[in-house]
Design an enzyme around this catalytic site. Sequence first.
Site, PDB file in Angstrom:
ATOM      1  N   LYS A  54      -1.253   0.875  -1.305  1.00 38.47           N
ATOM      2  CA  LYS A  54      -0.043   1.560  -1.762  1.00 38.47           C
ATOM      3  C   LYS A  54       0.560   0.795  -2.944  1.00 38.47           C
ATOM      4  CE  LYS A  54       4.307   3.250   0.140  1.00 38.47           C
ATOM      5  NZ  LYS A  54       5.046   3.538   1.362  1.00 38.47           N
ATOM      6  N   GLY A 106       2.638   2.789   5.068  1.00 38.96           N
ATOM      7  CA  GLY A 106       1.227   2.444   5.224  1.00 38.96           C
ATOM      8  C   GLY A 106       0.681   2.766   6.609  1.00 38.96           C
ATOM      9  N   ARG A 107       1.365   2.317   7.656  1.00 39.24           N
ATOM     10  CA  ARG A 107       0.823   2.481   9.023  1.00 39.24           C
ATOM     11  C   ARG A 107       0.939   3.923   9.522  1.00 39.24           C
ATOM     12  NH1 ARG A 107       5.107  -0.732   8.492  1.00 39.24           N
ATOM     13  NH2 ARG A 107       7.086  -0.206   9.505  1.00 39.24           N
ATOM     14  N   HIS A 144     -13.828  -5.625  33.112  1.00 37.37           N
ATOM     15  CA  HIS A 144     -14.647  -6.823  33.297  1.00 37.37           C
ATOM     16  C   HIS A 144     -14.172  -7.957  32.398  1.00 37.37           C
ATOM     17  CE1 HIS A 144     -17.583  -4.676  35.793  1.00 37.37           C
ATOM     18  NE2 HIS A 144     -17.297  -3.641  35.005  1.00 37.37           N
ATOM     19  N   LYS A 196       3.635 -14.338   3.534  1.00 33.01           N
ATOM     20  CA  LYS A 196       2.995 -14.030   2.241  1.00 33.01           C
ATOM     21  C   LYS A 196       3.547 -14.954   1.156  1.00 33.01           C
ATOM     22  CE  LYS A 196       2.240  -9.054   2.941  1.00 33.01           C
ATOM     23  NZ  LYS A 196       2.571  -7.712   2.497  1.00 33.01           N
ATOM     24  N   GLU A 214      -5.228  -9.764  -0.461  1.00 29.60           N
ATOM     25  CA  GLU A 214      -6.574  -9.618   0.095  1.00 29.60           C
ATOM     26  C   GLU A 214      -7.323  -8.479  -0.603  1.00 29.60           C
ATOM     27  OE1 GLU A 214      -3.747  -9.790   1.713  1.00 29.60           O
ATOM     28  OE2 GLU A 214      -3.916 -10.807   3.644  1.00 29.60           O
ATOM     29  N   GLU A 245       4.335  -3.430  14.021  1.00 31.01           N
ATOM     30  CA  GLU A 245       4.945  -3.583  12.691  1.00 31.01           C
ATOM     31  C   GLU A 245       6.173  -2.679  12.580  1.00 31.01           C
ATOM     32  OE1 GLU A 245       2.565  -4.712   9.007  1.00 31.01           O
ATOM     33  OE2 GLU A 245       3.111  -2.676   8.474  1.00 31.01           O
TER      34      GLU A 245
HETATM   35  O1  F6P Z   1       1.420  -6.893   5.120  1.00 30.49           O
HETATM   36  C1  F6P Z   1       1.718  -5.676   5.708  1.00 30.49           C
HETATM   37  C2  F6P Z   1       1.502  -4.528   4.770  1.00 30.49           C
HETATM   38  O2  F6P Z   1       2.505  -4.488   3.817  1.00 30.49           O
HETATM   39  C3  F6P Z   1       1.425  -3.243   5.573  1.00 30.49           C
HETATM   40  O3  F6P Z   1       2.640  -2.729   5.884  1.00 30.49           O
HETATM   41  C4  F6P Z   1       0.576  -2.392   4.704  1.00 30.49           C
HETATM   42  O4  F6P Z   1       0.050  -1.336   5.418  1.00 30.49           O
HETATM   43  C5  F6P Z   1      -0.451  -3.383   4.254  1.00 30.49           C
HETATM   44  O5  F6P Z   1       0.263  -4.596   4.094  1.00 30.49           O
HETATM   45  C6  F6P Z   1      -1.207  -3.040   3.011  1.00 30.49           C
HETATM   46  O6  F6P Z   1      -0.371  -2.767   1.921  1.00 30.49           O
HETATM   47  P1  F6P Z   1      -0.927  -2.033   0.639  1.00 30.49           P
HETATM   48  O7  F6P Z   1      -1.326  -0.665   0.999  1.00 30.49           O
HETATM   49  O8  F6P Z   1       0.213  -2.048  -0.347  1.00 30.49           O
HETATM   50  O9  F6P Z   1      -2.100  -2.814   0.122  1.00 30.49           O
END
Ligand code: F6P
Length: 540
Positions: free
Chosen positions: A209, A267-268, A385, A500, A215, A354
């Site tokens: 987003k 996002g979620r 199990h 972060k 990452e 979250e």
């Molecule tokens: O670190 C959490 C977060 O901000 C989530 O809320 C989000 O879904 C994810 O990182 C990824 O964010 P982006 O879509 O901006 O890469």
Amino acid sequence: MSCQKFFEIPACKKLLSHASVINSPEKHLKNLIKEENRLEKFSLNRAGVFYDFSRQRVDEKAMELLFELAEDRKLNEMFNDMVIGKKINVTENRAALHTATRSFSDDPVCVDGRDVMPETRKIRDDIKQFASQVHSGKIRGATDKKFKYIVVIGIGGSYLGAEFVSCALSDLADKDIKIEFLANVDIHNFGRIVSLIDPETTLWIVISKTYTTAETMANTKLAYAFMEGKGLLPSKHFVTVTSKGSPGDDPLNPVAGSFHMFDYIGGRYSVTSAVGGVPLSIYLGYERFESFLKGAEKMDIHAVKAVARENIPLTAALISVWNTSFLGYQAQAVIPYASPLSRLAPHIQQLNMESNGKSITKEGDFLDEPAGKIIFGEPGTNAQHSFFQLAHQGKAFPIDFIGVINPFYKEYQEKSKGVTNHQELWSNMLAQAMALAVGKDDDNNAKYFSGNRPSSTFLLKDLSPENIGRLLSFYEAKTVFEAFIWDINPFDQFGVELGKTNASGIRSNIAAKNENSEYAFDKTDPITRFYLDTLFAGRL
Ligand code: F6P
């Protein structure tokens, strides 16, 4: 404006005092479940799913008080405000319109007086066209080969929902395309994926987003370099799904396809937007993605329209808050008796924790106690199990059992001990819920089961795309209703920021060290410095 403290709400005061009644021996689940018509009274068969809360630690009085709380919190009105586009994400001054992404109604949904439905429909049309062109081979890689692999680069909400759904529906994937998810920045993830794919037939879908997530940016850079190293033009092999105007929405950096997501979709909550739409339509076919959306829409309509007492996600949220805030359970397990749902719990972990792992109300006041709970899970019977020892005799936690009536594979009818595998699976699901509720007396303390351990059972007719949509929307709505009960904002996530920021400081120190600065670690605290020195030494 500050709202009334949660435990000072009249319904909550009554619920607190009723919790001590429910904690009395007469209200042990082994007694409650013997009540006449218990299942009929404490279950709902609506919106294409069956939700049974007869083995939750509630009686009629508890439910009456919970519905009083629902009324006090104006849950139906709040949910309606969300779906019509009111800016209920108050800390970020945004609407929360994931429901619009699966609306097939002609009704407008307006934010700041602007109807968002035309852009929503256009994205769906664009996805449909793009997926069909990938399938037909009209869109191909740099060496003119059809795509056979998609690798989704994204993390958190830009990954977990799509992974859950692709896994749930993988038995339907007939497009001769494999899907991989590159989420973690861990090089083992990248290394494993590139050892599996054929670069010439791989389409990378970068989903972010913000297009700033460390990452995702690192993995995208790595993937670009990898493809360039193979002599393959990235513009033919990369697709982006990102916000309009983000650093990834750059006309100077051409890609094979670009799709937008919008600030009114968190996002979620985004798997029904282009975030899930692009990879799932390529992997499964657009029609299946649309069926999934339609299932989610059906559950959304139920969540909006059903009165509280008939409303499945609302009732489930009330019970969830009852378990956490009044009976004191800190965790909740999600146990699907269906292996294709193996990635449901990781998705619900993010969705719920979250969203609701918060300590302040949406008005900014501290809560009496933090909201949310620890979510975890594994498919049954594997879970039995693994950690069910604790579930039966250790610390208790409520469980959502999820059962599927008709399995995808019907042709294997071999019987063991007189039952098919699917019947064996059901025997276990039914046995666990009852054993947890009833327990067992024994003179030997090691073999004593206290029982009185609550669970719900949620049934789906089968694992069709529609039913996966229903399941997804159920958990989304339940999460949102919980937040409304606790008076928190489920759509922000400031809690992920501090780590972060710290990582960014440490990253700068490492970058300086990479440039041979001998003073790079001088200002780091001694504990962090020990680890950095160890990393650079390459030994303990
Ligand atoms: O670190 C959490 C977060 O901000 C989530 O809320 C989000 O879904 C994810 O990182 C990824 O964010 P982006 O879509 O901006 O890469």
